[in-house]
Design an enzyme around this catalytic site. Structure first.
Site, PDB file in Angstrom:
ATOM      1  N   ASP A 196      45.929  50.593  36.330  1.00  0.00           N
ATOM      2  CA  ASP A 196      47.049  49.674  36.105  1.00  0.00           C
ATOM      3  C   ASP A 196      46.849  48.391  36.910  1.00  0.00           C
ATOM      4  OD1 ASP A 196      49.480  48.632  35.299  1.00  0.00           O
ATOM      5  OD2 ASP A 196      50.717  50.141  36.291  1.00  0.00           O
ATOM      6  N   GLY A 197      47.545  47.360  36.524  1.00  0.00           N
ATOM      7  CA  GLY A 197      47.522  46.083  37.235  1.00  0.00           C
ATOM      8  C   GLY A 197      48.548  46.063  38.353  1.00  0.00           C
ATOM      9  N   ASP A 244      51.264  42.999  40.691  1.00  0.00           N
ATOM     10  CA  ASP A 244      51.700  41.613  40.926  1.00  0.00           C
ATOM     11  C   ASP A 244      51.216  41.118  42.281  1.00  0.00           C
ATOM     12  OD1 ASP A 244      53.244  41.309  38.462  1.00  0.00           O
ATOM     13  OD2 ASP A 244      54.421  42.936  39.315  1.00  0.00           O
ATOM     14  N   GLY A 272      55.862  45.704  38.583  1.00  0.00           N
ATOM     15  CA  GLY A 272      57.105  45.636  37.824  1.00  0.00           C
ATOM     16  C   GLY A 272      57.385  44.284  37.209  1.00  0.00           C
ATOM     17  N   GLU A 324      55.493  53.545  35.444  1.00  0.00           N
ATOM     18  CA  GLU A 324      54.212  53.355  36.139  1.00  0.00           C
ATOM     19  C   GLU A 324      54.169  54.214  37.396  1.00  0.00           C
ATOM     20  OE1 GLU A 324      53.395  48.751  34.707  1.00  0.00           O
ATOM     21  OE2 GLU A 324      54.370  49.107  36.621  1.00  0.00           O
ATOM     22  N   LYS A 337      46.005  37.982  43.297  1.00  0.00           N
ATOM     23  CA  LYS A 337      47.027  39.001  43.601  1.00  0.00           C
ATOM     24  C   LYS A 337      46.883  39.568  45.021  1.00  0.00           C
ATOM     25  CE  LYS A 337      48.536  38.968  39.247  1.00  0.00           C
ATOM     26  NZ  LYS A 337      48.546  40.047  38.322  1.00  0.00           N
TER      27      LYS A 337
HETATM   28  C1  5RP Z   1      54.115  45.773  34.812  1.00  0.00           C
HETATM   29  C2  5RP Z   1      53.267  45.634  36.017  1.00  0.00           C
HETATM   30  C3  5RP Z   1      51.999  44.880  35.882  1.00  0.00           C
HETATM   31  O1  5RP Z   1      50.947  45.672  36.332  1.00  0.00           O
HETATM   32  C4  5RP Z   1      52.063  43.622  36.708  1.00  0.00           C
HETATM   33  O2  5RP Z   1      53.221  42.885  36.340  1.00  0.00           O
HETATM   34  C5  5RP Z   1      50.822  42.763  36.547  1.00  0.00           C
HETATM   35  O3  5RP Z   1      50.802  42.214  35.263  1.00  0.00           O
HETATM   36  P1  5RP Z   1      49.567  41.384  34.725  1.00  0.00           P
HETATM   37  O4  5RP Z   1      48.429  42.326  34.584  1.00  0.00           O
HETATM   38  O5  5RP Z   1      50.055  40.865  33.376  1.00  0.00           O
HETATM   39  O6  5RP Z   1      49.279  40.268  35.688  1.00  0.00           O
HETATM   40  O7  5RP Z   1      53.574  46.110  37.090  1.00  0.00           O
HETATM   41  O8  5RP Z   1      55.335  46.401  35.107  1.00  0.00           O
END
Ligand code: 5RP
Length: 218
Positions: free
Chosen positions: A81-82, A84, A95, A103, A121
């Site tokens: 997962d990514g 922020d 989130g 998640e 990030k």
């Molecule tokens: C979604 C998340 C995403 O992992 C986070 O917002 C990062 O998003 P992106 O990959 O578009 O930069 O937590 O709820």
């Protein structure tokens, strides 16, 4: 390399953690989307996936990748997962896409959490990114008052409902010096479903795409 190319490079590097016969937990957001697209190239080798959002489920199915129910999948080997924001301790804010609760559930049920992101990030201290909190709608005012007592400035994410039917408060002005403690404190407020601090269950590996290539922290 622009930010999207950095996200894509990190996502593609995460394929290295995918092994034959795995059920892979899948995050949400633009970086997770790059991972889903990359996963399509090896879909024959995995047993399936568990999605952390309706959006990711639809993208996976669009590639013909099987999506399973988390309740029947059992413990997962891998979650990708990514984020922020991430510190060097791999404590995260998540989130931004509003999928934080699912998640966190899938991350909690996975042996390894590989976080993928572009290098912007990586931060010293969490909190410059507005901290998302999923809240039961009737508790909006109560939770907002409690957050103000903690020094934060909450703002309702207008026009947004989570996959669980709840609202999101995005909280500014939080300098999160102790992520583990702050996660506990906010999760104790009545009406909070989940705060987007991932510190009790941080990432195990952080893959950062940058101008000079991909960097791995663990
Ligand atoms: C979604 C998340 C995403 O992992 C986070 O917002 C990062 O998003 P992106 O990959 O578009 O930069 O937590 O709820």
């Amino acid at each position: 390399m622009n930010q999207d190319e950095m996200k894509k490079a990190a996502a593609e590097a995460a394929l290295e953690y995918v092994e034959a016969g795995m059920i892979v937990g899948i995050g949400t957001g633009s970086t997770a989307n790059y991972f889903i697209d990359a996963l399509a190239s090896v879909k024959g080798k995995i047993d399936g996936t568990v999605a952390s959002s309706i959006a990711s489920e639809e993208r996976l199915k669009g590639h013909g990748i099987p999506v399973m129910d988390f309740n029947t999948a059992g413990q997962l080997s891998l979650y990708v997962d990514g984020a922020d924001e991430s510190t060097r301790h791999l404590h995260l804010i998540k989130g931004g896409g509003g999928a934080l609760t699912r998640e966190k559930i899938v991350a909690a049920g996975s042996d390894k959490f590989v976080c993928i992101a572009d290098e912007s990030k990586l931060v010293q201290v969490l909190g410059a990114f507005p901290l998302p909190i999923e809240v039961i709608p009737m508790a909006q005012s109560l939770v907002a008052r409690e957050i103000v007592k903690l020094g934060g400035t909450p703002e309702l994410r207008e026009g947004f409902t989570t996959d669980n039917g709840n609202i999101i408060l995005d909280v500014r002005n939080m300098e999160i010096l102790n992520p583990v403690e702050m996660e506990t404190v906010i999760n104790q407020i009545a009406g909070v479903v989940t705060v987007g601090i991932f510190a009790h269950r941080p990432a195990d590996v952080l893959i950062l795409g940058g101008a000079d290539g991909v960097q791995v922290l663990s």
